[in-house]
Design a protein around this motif. Structure first.
Motif: not given
Length: 226
Positions: A160, A145, A134, A143, A199, A203-204
């Motif tokens: 974040l 990833r 990340l 941002v 998030l 993000i995941d």
């Protein structure tokens, strides 16, 4: 520091202008949303103070325009509407703070100073943070990833950044509220949980390694391999 105030009540706008000018700020008034939009498009500003209920284009729509144009200047909303739902809506759109009328001027100055400090901390320096695969580019507000760009709202990005700055450490809901929302009010506690969900989804989701963890009864943590 250049401040654009959007307020259609002449008495309030002149009160704010006089007080802020005496405090050493340059202040431009706009009395409706259309006039404000022109100022936003044609000049750069250090802070926007937006009344929600102004004619033409309301304050919430102006905040959306500001964030759509990728302007990361702090936005302070003013409103006679003091319900938690009203505040949440403004913050979700991209406002950084929310102040209920009538305005207590020393509190307004304190909020302005806090917003400016946070802005300078998070955006003025050429900083790039990493957490495993990340990457958070604070200066460019980007941002990624595993090389894939992730689009976040202004509030999600601020949240974040705070997590990554404190990577591998537990941060409590109270700490998150103080730093990200600049409040200690319990009415915002559920907002922290909602934004953690946002998030995680961004993000995941789709990655085998999950970075954002819930520490039951204590708070949250983003885990990064050293």
């Amino acid at each position: 520091m250049k401040i654009l105030i959007v307020e259609d009540d002449k008495r309030i706008s002149e009160f704010l202008q006089k007080g802020l000018q005496e405090a050493g700020y340059f202040v431009q008034l706009a009395h409706d949303g259309l006039e404000a939009r022109n100022f936003i498009q044609n000049d750069s500003w250090d802070l926007f103070i937006l009344d929600i209920m102004v004619p033409g284009i309301d304050g919430l729509q102006l905040a959306e325009i500001i964030r759509f144009r990728k302007i990361d200047t702090p936005v302070l909303m003013l409103s006679a509407l003091g319900e938690a739902e009203d505040k949440i809506k403004a913050l979700d759109i991209g406002a950084d703070d929310y102040l209920v009328k009538p305005v207590h001027f020393p509190e307004l100055l304190s909020r302005i100073n806090a917003l400016r400090r946070r802005y300078e901390l998070h955006y003025s320096n050429d900083n790039v943070l990493f957490c495993g695969d990340l990457k958070v580019d604070i200066d460019r507000n980007v941002v990624e990833r595993a090389g894939q760009e992730i689009v976040l709202s202004a509030k999600e990005f601020r949240f974040l950044v705070y997590l990554v700055e404190n990577q591998n450490k537990i941060v409590t809901r109270t700490q998150i509220l103080q730093v990200v929302w600049d409040t200690n009010q319990d009415t915002y506690t559920n907002v922290v949980d909602v934004y953690i969900s946002y998030l995680r989804n961004k993000i995941d989701q789709g990655f085998d390694e999950k970075l954002i963890r819930t520490i039951k009864g204590r708070g949250y943590m983003i885990t990064c391999q050293k």
